[in-house]
Scaffold this motif. Structure first.
Motif, PDB file in Angstrom:
ATOM      1  N   TYR A  66       0.724  -1.029   0.221  1.00  0.00           N
ATOM      2  CA  TYR A  66       0.491  -0.623   0.007  1.00  0.00           C
ATOM      3  C   TYR A  66       0.961   1.137  -0.394  1.00  0.00           C
ATOM      4  N   LYS A 122       0.675   5.337   0.892  1.00  0.00           N
ATOM      5  CA  LYS A 122       0.071   6.103   1.564  1.00  0.00           C
ATOM      6  C   LYS A 122       0.830   7.734   1.386  1.00  0.00           C
ATOM      7  N   ALA A 177      -2.024  12.068   5.628  1.00  0.00           N
ATOM      8  CA  ALA A 177      -3.468  12.522   6.118  1.00  0.00           C
ATOM      9  C   ALA A 177      -4.436  11.828   4.871  1.00  0.00           C
ATOM     10  N   GLU A 178      -4.686  10.718   4.541  1.00  0.00           N
ATOM     11  CA  GLU A 178      -5.310  10.190   3.307  1.00  0.00           C
ATOM     12  C   GLU A 178      -4.551   8.945   3.836  1.00  0.00           C
ATOM     13  N   GLY A 179      -5.836   8.261   3.409  1.00  0.00           N
ATOM     14  CA  GLY A 179      -5.776   6.723   3.884  1.00  0.00           C
ATOM     15  C   GLY A 179      -5.169   6.331   2.290  1.00  0.00           C
ATOM     16  N   PRO A 180      -4.256   4.973   3.206  1.00  0.00           N
ATOM     17  CA  PRO A 180      -3.456   4.593   2.727  1.00  0.00           C
ATOM     18  C   PRO A 180      -4.707   3.846   0.746  1.00  0.00           C
ATOM     19  N   GLN A 230     -14.814   8.794   5.896  1.00  0.00           N
ATOM     20  CA  GLN A 230     -15.337   8.155   7.256  1.00  0.00           C
ATOM     21  C   GLN A 230     -14.915  10.382   7.833  1.00  0.00           C
ATOM     22  N   LEU A 252       0.439   0.386  11.033  1.00  0.00           N
ATOM     23  CA  LEU A 252      -1.237   0.623  10.928  1.00  0.00           C
ATOM     24  C   LEU A 252      -0.753  -0.409  11.809  1.00  0.00           C
ATOM     25  N   PHE A 279      -4.278   8.812  13.964  1.00  0.00           N
ATOM     26  CA  PHE A 279      -5.009   9.157  12.770  1.00  0.00           C
ATOM     27  C   PHE A 279      -5.652   7.518  12.433  1.00  0.00           C
ATOM     28  N   LEU A 300      -8.070   4.796  11.107  1.00  0.00           N
ATOM     29  CA  LEU A 300      -8.236   4.584   9.718  1.00  0.00           C
ATOM     30  C   LEU A 300      -9.218   3.289   9.166  1.00  0.00           C
ATOM     31  N   CYS A 301     -10.489   3.557   8.520  1.00  0.00           N
ATOM     32  CA  CYS A 301     -11.275   2.670   8.555  1.00  0.00           C
ATOM     33  C   CYS A 301     -11.438   2.020   7.120  1.00  0.00           C
ATOM     34  N   PHE A 328      -8.986   1.134   1.901  1.00  0.00           N
ATOM     35  CA  PHE A 328      -9.344   2.716   3.137  1.00  0.00           C
ATOM     36  C   PHE A 328      -9.874   3.560   3.299  1.00  0.00           C
ATOM     37  N   GLY A 329     -10.507   4.452   4.159  1.00  0.00           N
ATOM     38  CA  GLY A 329     -11.246   5.909   3.784  1.00  0.00           C
ATOM     39  C   GLY A 329      -9.772   7.080   3.833  1.00  0.00           C
ATOM     40  N   PRO A 330     -10.463   7.834   4.402  1.00  0.00           N
ATOM     41  CA  PRO A 330      -9.830   9.256   3.861  1.00  0.00           C
ATOM     42  C   PRO A 330      -9.145   9.248   5.177  1.00  0.00           C
ATOM     43  N   GLY A 331      -9.591   8.633   6.185  1.00  0.00           N
ATOM     44  CA  GLY A 331      -8.993   8.608   7.714  1.00  0.00           C
ATOM     45  C   GLY A 331      -9.593  10.454   8.477  1.00  0.00           C
ATOM     46  N   ARG A 336      -8.324  12.357  11.555  1.00  0.00           N
ATOM     47  CA  ARG A 336      -7.315  12.269  12.613  1.00  0.00           C
ATOM     48  C   ARG A 336      -7.099  13.697  14.122  1.00  0.00           C
TER      49      ARG A 336
END
Lengths: 111, 114
Positions: free
Chosen positions: A36, A38, A41-44, B6, B44, B88, B90-91, B105-108, B110
């Motif tokens: 992955y 990344k 500030a973003e998802g992987p 998210q 993670l 951070f 993450l879903c 993954f979602g955008p997360g 913070r």
């Protein structure tokens, strides 16, 4: 006990050269491996994967190599581009749709 | 196509306050759902996963909890936040029974606990 390890926290490469990111695992029950990418500030986002029945998978500039006997996989990026600068996570999966992630390697590609 | 949302994107909360982070998935049914945390400079860490409504498994002991009130909704909660909960979050979702283990993954979110 970390089952998936990325021993290099960071890697710096010149634009146009090859980037090689490494990952080691301990659990021989893993049968699927993923990389992955990344950005901060973003998802992987999924990059490339390989099944344990293969030793190589290629997708454009990205190639993943798997050495099962050494329990080692690597991601090769050729040629490296500044936009490739990100944190790269390797992940391993087995039965049950669970993934175990490594600690990540921060790749910096210098123009 | 499938999408995962998210919210909120960022959150600053005082120590001892409650927490509720929400994750929803669209375009798929019966997904596996996951909550991860990425602490500063670390990888993670899987916190919770769910294979169905009301079915939650916890991977690490902590003061966080998760719930899945609907098939495509996953909520991360805390009654009292600790400083160490900053990170951070993450879903992610995956196809239940999928062969390739790929998770999306979602955008997360913070979270900063002060």
């Amino acid at each position: 006990d970390q089952q998936v390890k990325q021993n290099s926290p960071s890697l710096s490469v010149q634009e146009g050269r090859i980037s090689i990111l490494n990952c080691d695992y301990t659990n021989s029950m893993f049968d699927y491996f993923l990389w992955y990418k990344k950005y901060p500030a973003e998802g992987p986002t999924f990059l490339i994967s390989i099944s344990s029945i293969k030793d190589k998978n290629e997708d454009g500039r990205f190639t993943v190599f798997l050495n099962k006997s050494a329990k080692h996989l690597s991601l090769h990026i050729v040629p490296s581009q500044p936009g490739d600068s990100a944190v790269y996570f390797c992940a391993a999966g087995g039965a049950g749709n669970m993934l175990t992630f490594g600690g990540g390697t921060r790749l910096m590609v210098k123009p | 196509s499938q999408t995962i949302h998210q919210w909120p994107a960022t959150l600053v909360q005082p120590v001892g306050s409650p927490l509720s982070l929400e994750c929803t998935v669209e375009g798929t049914s019966n997904p596996n759902l996951y909550w991860y945390r990425q602490a500063a400079g670390r990888g993670l860490q899987l916190l919770f996963y769910s294979v169905g409504i009301g079915q939650i498994s916890s991977e690490v002991p902590q003061n966080l909890s998760a719930s899945r009130p609907q098939d495509r909704q996953f909520i991360l909660s805390s009654k009292k936040l600790l400083l160490s909960d900053s990170g951070f979050y993450l879903c992610a979702w995956s196809v239940r029974g999928g062969a390739d283990n790929e998770q999306f993954f979602g955008p997360g979110t913070r979270l900063t606990v002060l």
